[in-house]
Design a protein around this motif. Sequence first.
Motif, PDB file in Angstrom:
ATOM      1  N   SER A 291      90.839   5.641 -35.399  1.00  0.00           N
ATOM      2  CA  SER A 291      91.702   4.709 -34.675  1.00  0.00           C
ATOM      3  C   SER A 291      91.681   3.371 -35.401  1.00  0.00           C
ATOM      4  O   SER A 291      90.636   2.721 -35.492  1.00  0.00           O
ATOM      5  CB  SER A 291      91.205   4.543 -33.234  1.00  0.00           C
ATOM      6  N   THR A 292      92.834   2.967 -35.930  1.00  0.00           N
ATOM      7  CA  THR A 292      92.888   1.797 -36.801  1.00  0.00           C
ATOM      8  C   THR A 292      93.960   0.812 -36.342  1.00  0.00           C
ATOM      9  O   THR A 292      94.884   1.179 -35.605  1.00  0.00           O
ATOM     10  CB  THR A 292      93.200   2.199 -38.256  1.00  0.00           C
ATOM     11  N   PRO A 293      93.878  -0.441 -36.800  1.00  0.00           N
ATOM     12  CA  PRO A 293      94.920  -1.420 -36.474  1.00  0.00           C
ATOM     13  C   PRO A 293      96.194  -1.226 -37.281  1.00  0.00           C
ATOM     14  O   PRO A 293      97.175  -1.932 -37.066  1.00  0.00           O
ATOM     15  CB  PRO A 293      94.258  -2.758 -36.820  1.00  0.00           C
ATOM     16  N   ILE A 294      96.182  -0.286 -38.215  1.00  0.00           N
ATOM     17  CA  ILE A 294      97.361   0.047 -39.009  1.00  0.00           C
ATOM     18  C   ILE A 294      97.847   1.421 -38.561  1.00  0.00           C
ATOM     19  O   ILE A 294      97.069   2.373 -38.504  1.00  0.00           O
ATOM     20  CB  ILE A 294      97.029   0.058 -40.510  1.00  0.00           C
ATOM     21  N   ILE A 295      99.119   1.535 -38.221  1.00  0.00           N
ATOM     22  CA  ILE A 295      99.643   2.800 -37.711  1.00  0.00           C
ATOM     23  C   ILE A 295      99.731   3.817 -38.852  1.00  0.00           C
ATOM     24  O   ILE A 295     100.388   3.581 -39.867  1.00  0.00           O
ATOM     25  CB  ILE A 295     101.023   2.598 -37.059  1.00  0.00           C
ATOM     26  N   LEU A 296      99.057   4.942 -38.664  1.00  0.00           N
ATOM     27  CA  LEU A 296      99.060   6.025 -39.639  1.00  0.00           C
ATOM     28  C   LEU A 296      99.603   7.284 -38.979  1.00  0.00           C
ATOM     29  O   LEU A 296      99.734   7.358 -37.758  1.00  0.00           O
ATOM     30  CB  LEU A 296      97.635   6.290 -40.147  1.00  0.00           C
ATOM     31  N   GLU A 297      99.901   8.286 -39.786  1.00  0.00           N
ATOM     32  CA  GLU A 297     100.243   9.599 -39.262  1.00  0.00           C
ATOM     33  C   GLU A 297      98.971  10.424 -39.108  1.00  0.00           C
ATOM     34  O   GLU A 297      97.919  10.080 -39.647  1.00  0.00           O
ATOM     35  CB  GLU A 297     101.218  10.306 -40.208  1.00  0.00           C
ATOM     36  N   ASP A 298      99.077  11.522 -38.375  1.00  0.00           N
ATOM     37  CA  ASP A 298      97.940  12.430 -38.280  1.00  0.00           C
ATOM     38  C   ASP A 298      97.565  12.956 -39.664  1.00  0.00           C
ATOM     39  O   ASP A 298      98.419  13.145 -40.533  1.00  0.00           O
ATOM     40  CB  ASP A 298      98.279  13.615 -37.367  1.00  0.00           C
TER      41      ASP A 298
ATOM     42  N   ASN B 187      97.075   2.373 -25.978  1.00  0.00           N
ATOM     43  CA  ASN B 187      96.277   1.885 -27.098  1.00  0.00           C
ATOM     44  C   ASN B 187      96.678   0.449 -27.385  1.00  0.00           C
ATOM     45  O   ASN B 187      97.856   0.156 -27.614  1.00  0.00           O
ATOM     46  CB  ASN B 187      96.492   2.767 -28.324  1.00  0.00           C
ATOM     47  N   ASP B 188      95.705  -0.421 -27.382  1.00  0.00           N
ATOM     48  CA  ASP B 188      95.951  -1.849 -27.526  1.00  0.00           C
ATOM     49  C   ASP B 188      95.273  -2.357 -28.794  1.00  0.00           C
ATOM     50  O   ASP B 188      94.048  -2.377 -28.892  1.00  0.00           O
ATOM     51  CB  ASP B 188      95.405  -2.593 -26.308  1.00  0.00           C
ATOM     52  N   GLY B 189      96.087  -2.727 -29.792  1.00  0.00           N
ATOM     53  CA  GLY B 189      95.538  -3.263 -31.033  1.00  0.00           C
ATOM     54  C   GLY B 189      95.012  -2.220 -31.983  1.00  0.00           C
ATOM     55  O   GLY B 189      94.415  -2.558 -33.008  1.00  0.00           O
ATOM     56  N   THR B 190      95.235  -0.959 -31.683  1.00  0.00           N
ATOM     57  CA  THR B 190      94.724   0.111 -32.537  1.00  0.00           C
ATOM     58  C   THR B 190      95.503   1.384 -32.244  1.00  0.00           C
ATOM     59  O   THR B 190      96.159   1.499 -31.205  1.00  0.00           O
ATOM     60  CB  THR B 190      93.212   0.318 -32.291  1.00  0.00           C
ATOM     61  N   TRP B 191      95.449   2.344 -33.162  1.00  0.00           N
ATOM     62  CA  TRP B 191      96.225   3.578 -33.002  1.00  0.00           C
ATOM     63  C   TRP B 191      95.402   4.755 -33.518  1.00  0.00           C
ATOM     64  O   TRP B 191      94.970   4.758 -34.665  1.00  0.00           O
ATOM     65  CB  TRP B 191      97.550   3.492 -33.755  1.00  0.00           C
ATOM     66  N   PRO B 192      95.183   5.785 -32.661  1.00  0.00           N
ATOM     67  CA  PRO B 192      94.337   6.917 -33.061  1.00  0.00           C
ATOM     68  C   PRO B 192      95.139   8.051 -33.696  1.00  0.00           C
ATOM     69  O   PRO B 192      96.209   8.425 -33.211  1.00  0.00           O
ATOM     70  CB  PRO B 192      93.733   7.369 -31.726  1.00  0.00           C
ATOM     71  N   VAL B 193      94.611   8.602 -34.782  1.00  0.00           N
ATOM     72  CA  VAL B 193      95.216   9.768 -35.428  1.00  0.00           C
ATOM     73  C   VAL B 193      94.129  10.791 -35.720  1.00  0.00           C
ATOM     74  O   VAL B 193      92.944  10.458 -35.827  1.00  0.00           O
ATOM     75  CB  VAL B 193      95.944   9.385 -36.737  1.00  0.00           C
ATOM     76  N   LEU B 194      94.550  12.034 -35.848  1.00  0.00           N
ATOM     77  CA  LEU B 194      93.618  13.112 -36.146  1.00  0.00           C
ATOM     78  C   LEU B 194      93.270  13.114 -37.627  1.00  0.00           C
ATOM     79  O   LEU B 194      94.096  12.789 -38.478  1.00  0.00           O
ATOM     80  CB  LEU B 194      94.232  14.460 -35.763  1.00  0.00           C
TER      81      LEU B 194
ATOM     82  N   SER C 289      96.620  15.719 -30.627  1.00  0.00           N
ATOM     83  CA  SER C 289      97.457  14.701 -31.259  1.00  0.00           C
ATOM     84  C   SER C 289      98.250  13.933 -30.204  1.00  0.00           C
ATOM     85  O   SER C 289      98.784  14.518 -29.257  1.00  0.00           O
ATOM     86  CB  SER C 289      98.422  15.361 -32.248  1.00  0.00           C
ATOM     87  N   LEU C 290      98.340  12.618 -30.378  1.00  0.00           N
ATOM     88  CA  LEU C 290      99.236  11.823 -29.542  1.00  0.00           C
ATOM     89  C   LEU C 290     100.642  11.800 -30.119  1.00  0.00           C
ATOM     90  O   LEU C 290     101.607  11.516 -29.410  1.00  0.00           O
ATOM     91  CB  LEU C 290      98.716  10.384 -29.415  1.00  0.00           C
ATOM     92  N   LEU C 291     100.766  12.100 -31.414  1.00  0.00           N
ATOM     93  CA  LEU C 291     102.077  12.114 -32.058  1.00  0.00           C
ATOM     94  C   LEU C 291     102.812  13.423 -31.808  1.00  0.00           C
ATOM     95  O   LEU C 291     104.032  13.440 -31.648  1.00  0.00           O
ATOM     96  CB  LEU C 291     101.917  11.893 -33.564  1.00  0.00           C
ATOM     97  N   ASP C 292     102.084  14.520 -31.794  1.00  0.00           N
ATOM     98  CA  ASP C 292     102.694  15.836 -31.599  1.00  0.00           C
ATOM     99  C   ASP C 292     101.792  16.680 -30.708  1.00  0.00           C
ATOM    100  O   ASP C 292     101.197  17.665 -31.154  1.00  0.00           O
ATOM    101  CB  ASP C 292     102.913  16.510 -32.959  1.00  0.00           C
TER     102      ASP C 292
ATOM    103  N   LEU D 295      86.408  -8.424 -37.848  1.00  0.00           N
ATOM    104  CA  LEU D 295      87.584  -8.328 -38.706  1.00  0.00           C
ATOM    105  C   LEU D 295      87.843  -6.880 -39.110  1.00  0.00           C
ATOM    106  O   LEU D 295      86.909  -6.124 -39.381  1.00  0.00           O
ATOM    107  CB  LEU D 295      87.387  -9.178 -39.959  1.00  0.00           C
ATOM    108  N   ALA D 296      89.132  -6.515 -39.167  1.00  0.00           N
ATOM    109  CA  ALA D 296      89.542  -5.160 -39.566  1.00  0.00           C
ATOM    110  C   ALA D 296      88.835  -4.107 -38.719  1.00  0.00           C
ATOM    111  O   ALA D 296      88.465  -3.040 -39.207  1.00  0.00           O
ATOM    112  CB  ALA D 296      89.273  -4.924 -41.052  1.00  0.00           C
ATOM    113  N   GLN D 297      88.676  -4.391 -37.445  1.00  0.00           N
ATOM    114  CA  GLN D 297      87.927  -3.495 -36.560  1.00  0.00           C
ATOM    115  C   GLN D 297      88.661  -2.167 -36.391  1.00  0.00           C
ATOM    116  O   GLN D 297      89.868  -2.119 -36.162  1.00  0.00           O
ATOM    117  CB  GLN D 297      87.726  -4.169 -35.198  1.00  0.00           C
ATOM    118  N   HIS D 298      87.933  -1.088 -36.518  1.00  0.00           N
ATOM    119  CA  HIS D 298      88.490   0.241 -36.289  1.00  0.00           C
ATOM    120  C   HIS D 298      87.379   1.163 -35.804  1.00  0.00           C
ATOM    121  O   HIS D 298      86.191   0.815 -35.854  1.00  0.00           O
ATOM    122  CB  HIS D 298      89.153   0.788 -37.555  1.00  0.00           C
TER     123      HIS D 298
END
Length: 448
Positions: free
Chosen positions: A266-273, A247-254, A230-233, A215-218
């Motif tokens: 890398s979390t299941p909730i989308i965050l910014e760097d 990225n499947d089920g998770t999103w990596p940020v710096l 960064s994948l965002l910038d 549960l809440a795996q990250h």
Amino acid sequence: MTGEVGPEVTALEETLEEARKVADAVLYEGYVLYPYRASAHKNQLRWQFGVLAPPAYAEERSAARTECLLEPGGGELTVWVRFLQVVRRAVEEATGDGFRAVPGLEVDGRPLLPWEEARTVEVTARVPVATLLPTGQVVPIDVPGGQEYQAVTDASGTVRARLVRTRWPLRGEIRVSAQPLPGPYEALRLRVEVENRTDTPDVPGRDEALRHALLAQHTLLAVTDGVFLSLLDPPEWARPAAEACRNDGTWPVLVGPPERPRVVLSTPIILEDFPRVAPESPGDLYDATEIDEILTLRTMALTEEEKREARATDERAAQVIEQTDQLPPEVLERLHGAVRYLRQAGERPRTPWWDPGADRSVSPQTDSLVISGVRVARGSRVLLRPGRRRADAQDMFLAGRVAVVQGVFHDVDDVTYLAVTLEDDPAAELEIAQGRFRYYLPEEVEPL
């Protein structure tokens, strides 16, 4: 003899500490929601983020994948996979010859309630970056189940009940691999796959599946040497590679210092760097979608009976109640708002892409269009005829009313809309000053 810790190690540890604060907020997001009582409807359907279900339960994913970019400098990559394991808490009442399960009980005025708690699990993989390219590495996840008993006594010391905490074993694996990017930059695409492989032949529903789920795996990743991109910038040379990451089920940020990012969350909730917990926040409220000040005030306003049940629901809920009850006025005042950024005097913000001023080919104030042979522009009077397929109730209430066109607008799909105000609306001038209009398609108005 002890050696000194170098500044590089200290800086990385500080970054990891900051990352764990954010990770913990993600880990327990939604764990128990206001009003923090087990009986509340909001707490009947739990565990919404980052659920890796057992393979036998096909309704939810059983694996997650993180891909990110690394400019390696050698050294070691450390991967921490973190998640919660369900712990079911049952209440049993003492009888003459043993215990029997009950839906709830009070001992000396203290309520005992059944509930699903959770324990934090962390699995660590340390891999020299140089060994990732040929074969990668597989790390098993093996979390034992078990049962624990906690006796509950009354004021006289007599055992009146016991709490039975049960957890189920979890099995899975972590696969860490890397692939070199084409070109002269010597960068790598890292991949971390986390899979739940728990064998559960009989899973009749979601409640049962969650007992065998991660549960809440990250995931946290850190390198002793090198930097993540960064994948965002991303830098321009890495943009194609960043767009190719899946990225499947998770999103990596710096996370950490922007000048040298060596940690990824890398979390299941989308965050910014470079996310961080707001310094004004006095503690976790387990509901980051709410405004801290409002949630704190509402928690303080709970009745004593509601607070009593919340304390009995979960230790974390009890901490929220104590935290809000003892909150100093100056801390509560800080929750009211904060300024994060101020521009230099005289600096003008760039026109955002969605502002009409960013596109000189359009001018809502002077553009026009022809409807039923009549040219309609700002100042034109029209009769509102909202269409039934697109219009909502608010639009339908205004059918047959006369309106004045205030501008001709185009959305990002190049669909044309008329911005209007009602001709007999006494607040029309205020709406015009604030740019608050009602929008209708050309076929939904009749020129007058």
